[in-house]
Design an enzyme around this catalytic site. Structure first.
Site, PDB file in Angstrom:
ATOM      1  N   ALA A 436    -110.520  30.614  51.134  1.00  0.00           N
ATOM      2  CA  ALA A 436    -109.474  30.074  51.999  1.00  0.00           C
ATOM      3  C   ALA A 436    -109.764  30.365  53.466  1.00  0.00           C
ATOM      4  O   ALA A 436    -109.430  29.562  54.345  1.00  0.00           O
ATOM      5  CB  ALA A 436    -108.120  30.656  51.605  1.00  0.00           C
ATOM      6  N   HIS A 481    -112.524  37.093  53.495  1.00  0.00           N
ATOM      7  CA  HIS A 481    -112.552  36.574  52.128  1.00  0.00           C
ATOM      8  C   HIS A 481    -111.238  36.822  51.394  1.00  0.00           C
ATOM      9  O   HIS A 481    -111.199  36.770  50.170  1.00  0.00           O
ATOM     10  CB  HIS A 481    -113.691  37.227  51.324  1.00  0.00           C
ATOM     11  CG  HIS A 481    -115.046  37.040  51.921  1.00  0.00           C
ATOM     12  ND1 HIS A 481    -115.539  37.858  52.909  1.00  0.00           N
ATOM     13  CD2 HIS A 481    -116.004  36.112  51.691  1.00  0.00           C
ATOM     14  CE1 HIS A 481    -116.751  37.448  53.258  1.00  0.00           C
ATOM     15  NE2 HIS A 481    -117.047  36.387  52.539  1.00  0.00           N
TER      16      HIS A 481
END
Length: 689
Positions: A436, A481
């Site tokens: 994301a 992350h």
């Protein structure tokens, strides 16, 4: 070579028409300046030279100065004027978007998918079309995904039109890189008039587009005088023939003068010091002379010109009287209807084994790819060697081949935006950004191109795609992350968003997303992929059957309670990892707490939420995101607004601490994000309020 007289005559008529339109707009400035417009004045020759040679099977991405190109496709001045005046019957957008921002799906004309204002962003969707054409040819899918009415004896090409100033955009480099790498059938037409708006080429460019193209091995380029129709036509003819037969990319750099304002709102006299020189390169007298040299009489030439002026005037008078959109027209085509409206198939077949969440998605995609040749998967590291950094695409490349499952460069913008083009040619791309945290370079395409295509094309070009996004904090992933990004994604209108908490839901929603004609983002919490986080065993599922499908907008009442008068009760509204925190936190008090797993963040099952909160009288929204300015807090506000008179306490939220990033150290990570214990404490606080 002597130019065909019919071609010259037709081209001159189109040029005179475009010129007459520009002059009419200027003469009627007060009437037409309510909405911004630009014209092709000075650019007409190259636009017409290209437009006259495209076929109905071709795809074109004209930019906002390309009204002469649109005329050469067969559109009438009236069609363009309906958009100029933002009228209801504007054939491109129904009065929703600017002049010469076309989208078209007519059988007898080149196809024009929706694009934005075309300052570079359109190159990625256009290159996606070329990538789709290449895939269709390699898979032998011409008959199944293209119209049988289209004459395909000549292979289709894609054309992407650009102004030279836009070539400095980073997304251009991504598109050129992929076109050169994969040898796609695309023509980039760069119309170079030496200006951005008020900044000129000396201020903004280290090189022109022809010179820039030399850096992309496999992208051949030529530079021509785009103000000379004959030179332009002959050069483009050779390039198009090459692309149709050799299936490789080309760039045509056309030098042209800008003879009109940048737009109606930015007047050339405010900043231009080169107008006399520009007027000396006007393509109109050049083409007029070419007609005379070809044997046309002065009378014939004047007749063509007068005919164009008359048509333009009559079309303008007609367009002025055309109907405006009605207020209710605002609410059409944000989405196309989906065929998936109810849960179907076996969710827990007796003979199935329990599998981890990541495998439910993998098996769903494998089933879809077996059934649908138009389905393909691409992204970073999803190809044969690795099969995804989470093994979420493991074995797929081996089973379906490197043309259907393949790696891309580190190009989030291309990964996301190319789906616009792939979808336009009838394919169904499933794409992935690796984390994301990496979605940010792709947001320009997701917001500007993907999400708005259906609405701004009046329903002609919905983007049917799935974007998979591994999300959330897990195992000391650190600041790059671990992020949660749903609040940004939910603020993009025109996309659907899933955030499942278990494998069965993920598989059912993946199937629903595939059959949905609209763009879908699936947020997949990587901490749930293998249920390695303590307390997340519930994310594993008996694998649903192949025909299992779960519609969007249907929340799951994971833990249901009855209305009670003698004890305090509470509704928890959550999704993703929050479902597991909530479920574990209610151990021992399950009879007092109703848990709603949203499953999809848009569309949102508001009925289930509000019905529950009205029953329990209290509500806690649980999210992994920092709660300030979040989707969760907006939802809490909505609940408070609708359920105020039923509430016994304020609607509360719990999320991560409001700091800029998730630290690497595991103690700091756990201090930042919610947990079962933190959620339990919040439940106790709210029950005792």
């Amino acid at each position: 070579m002597t130019m065909n007289k019919d071609i010259l005559k037709k081209a001159f008529l189109k040029l005179c028409t475009a010129k007459a339109m520009a002059e009419l707009y200027e003469a009627n400035f007060k009437q037409v300046s309510k909405y911004v417009h630009a014209t092709s004045r000075g650019h007409e020759a190259i636009q017409i030279a290209l437009g006259m040679q495209l076929l109905p099977q071709d795809y074109a991405f004209p930019y906002y100065r390309d009204d002469a190109m649109l005329l050469s496709f067969g559109l009438e001045p009236y069609d363009l004027m309906l958009q100029l005046l933002a009228k209801k019957e504007d054939p491109f957008s129904g009065g929703r978007t600017y002049y010469s921002h076309p989208s078209l799906k007519d059988d007898d004309k080149p196809k024009i998918p929706h694009q934005s204002s075309a300052t570079g962003m359109q190159t990625i969707p256009a290159t996606g079309v070329a990538m789709g054409m290449q895939y269709i040819e390699k898979q032998g899918l011409e008959n199944s995904v293209t119209s049988s009415a289209v004459e395909m004896s000549l292979k289709p090409i894609t054309v992407c039109s650009l102004g030279d100033a836009s070539v400095t955009e980073g997304e251009i480099a991504e598109a050129f890189q992929m076109a050169a790498l994969k040898q796609m059938p695309i023509l980039y037409l760069v119309q170079d008039n030496g200006w951005d708006i008020s900044a000129n080429e000396a201020e903004t460019r280290a090189q022109n587009a022809f010179e820039y193209a030399q850096g992309f091995n496999g992208l051949e380029a030529i530079s021509i005088d785009g103000a000379n129709f004959t030179e332009s036509y002959e050069a483009v003819e050779k390039v198009i023939e090459t692309i149709r037969t050799e299936r490789r990319p080309f760039l045509v750099h056309a030098k042209v003068p800008l003879l009109n304002h940048h737009t109606s709102g930015v007047r050339m006299e405010w900043y231009r010091d080169d107008l006399e020189e520009a007027r000396s390169r006007d393509p109109y007298p050049v083409l007029k002379q070419q007609l005379l040299d070809a044997g046309f009489s002065e009378k014939e030439v004047n007749s063509i010109e007068n005919s164009a002026k008359e048509t333009v005037q009559l079309d303008f008078e007609k367009a002025l009287k055309a109907e405006d959109p009605a207020p209710e027209d605002l609410f059409t085509y944000d989405f196309l209807p989906t065929p998936v409206i109810e849960e179907k198939g076996e969710r827990s077949p007796k003979d199935s084994e329990k599998v981890v969440m990541v495998d439910c998605a993998l098996f769903a995609i494998e089933e879809l790819m077996k059934k649908h040749k138009e389905c393909l998967l691409y992204g970073q590291d999803v190809g044969g060697r690795l099969g995804g950094v989470f093994r979420e695409a493991a074995t797929l490349a081996q089973k379906f081949g490197d043309d259907r499952v393949f790696n891309t460069p580190i190009q989030e913008a291309f990964i996301v935006g190319s789906t616009v083009g792939m979808s336009a040619v009838g394919l169904k791309p499933i794409v992935e950004v690796q984390f994301a945290d990496y979605i940010w370079p792709g947001l320009n395409q997701l917001f500007t191109e993907v999400s708005r295509s259906c609405y701004l094309s009046n329903g002609k070009w919905p983007v049917s795609m799935i974007l998979r996004v591994p999300i959330g904090a897990y195992g000391s992933g650190g600041p790059y992350h671990s992020s949660s990004v749903e609040s940004v994604i939910t603020n993009i209108r025109g996309i659907k968003i899933a955030y499942p908490s278990n494998g069965a839901d993920l598989k059912g929603l993946m199937k629903a997303a595939y059959y949905d004609p609209n763009p879908v983002v699936i947020l997949e919490h990587k901490g749930l992929y293998w249920s390695k986080v303590p307390g997340t065993q519930g994310a594993t599922s008996v694998e649903p059957s192949e025909d299992y499908i779960l519609p969007f907008g249907k929340a799951w009442l994971l833990q249901e309670i009855w209305k009670q008068e003698d004890v305090e009760t509470l509704t928890i509204v959550t999704y993703g990892m929050g479902v597991h925190w909530a479920y574990n936190a209610t151990k021992g008090i399950r009879g007092q707490v109703e848990i709603i797993d949203l499953r999809t963040l848009f569309p949102l099952d508001e009925d289930t939420i509000m019905k529950s909160v009205k029953k329990t009288g209290k509500c806690l929204v649980v999210t992994e995101e920092p709660s300030n300015n979040s989707f969760a807090r907006a939802l809490a506000g909505k609940i408070q607004e609708e359920c105020f008179k039923y509430l016994d306490a304020p609607v509360m939220t719990i999320g991560s601490e409001n700091v800029p990033a998730i630290p690497l150290n595991s103690i700091l990570e756990q201090t930042m994000i919610p947990s079962t214990e933190k959620v339990k404490n919040k439940i106790d606080e709210l029950l005792n309020y």
